[in-house]
Design an enzyme around this catalytic site. Sequence first.
Site, short mmCIF file in Angstrom:
data_model
loop_
_atom_site.label_atom_id
_atom_site.label_comp_id
_atom_site.label_asym_id
_atom_site.label_seq_id
_atom_site.Cartn_x
_atom_site.Cartn_y
_atom_site.Cartn_z
N ASP A 1 0.86 -1.19 0.00
CA ASP A 1 0.00 0.00 0.00
C ASP A 1 0.89 1.23 0.00
OD1 ASP A 1 -2.39 -1.44 0.07
OD2 ASP A 1 -2.45 -1.48 2.26
N ASP B 1 -7.18 -1.59 -4.16
CA ASP B 1 -8.16 -1.25 -3.14
C ASP B 1 -9.23 -0.31 -3.70
OD1 ASP B 1 -6.63 -2.73 -1.33
OD2 ASP B 1 -5.59 -0.95 -0.57
#
Length: 149
Positions: free
Chosen positions: A116, A135
């Site tokens: 991330d 995401d």
Amino acid sequence: MNRTLPLFASTAFFILIFDQVTKYWIVWHLNLAERLRIDVFPPFLTFRMAWNEGINFGLPLGGPTVLISLAVAISIGLTWWVLRKGGAVLALGGGLVVGGAIGNALDRALYGAVADFLNMSCCGIDNPYAFNVADIAIFVGAVVIAFRA
């Protein structure tokens, strides 16, 4: 169903490739893995390295094998449902979810965690969480499915 499969498959493939290219470029080419933070347009957009070993917001749910298996099982089930139900909007939403889920599962297989890096904050609030293209695709796809199903 004649248009559902190509739209579903091409959307999932595009998201998977786009997710993996952005992760490679930012994490490895820009060396975010070592730098840990790159201010792009602070505070609105910062690249902040986070290796997510859990589910949303890092909540634990077993190791990489469990999470990879879960992502694959959900992807298979969603693929079956979308192709059975048909329709361009569901194909698009399903492709977004499956492409994102497979992108994050691939990270888990390669690194043991999901890479991330996108961090957005605003108005004096420092958001400690990071996310990625997969995401975003999963979230948008789920919203599309929820409003269409």
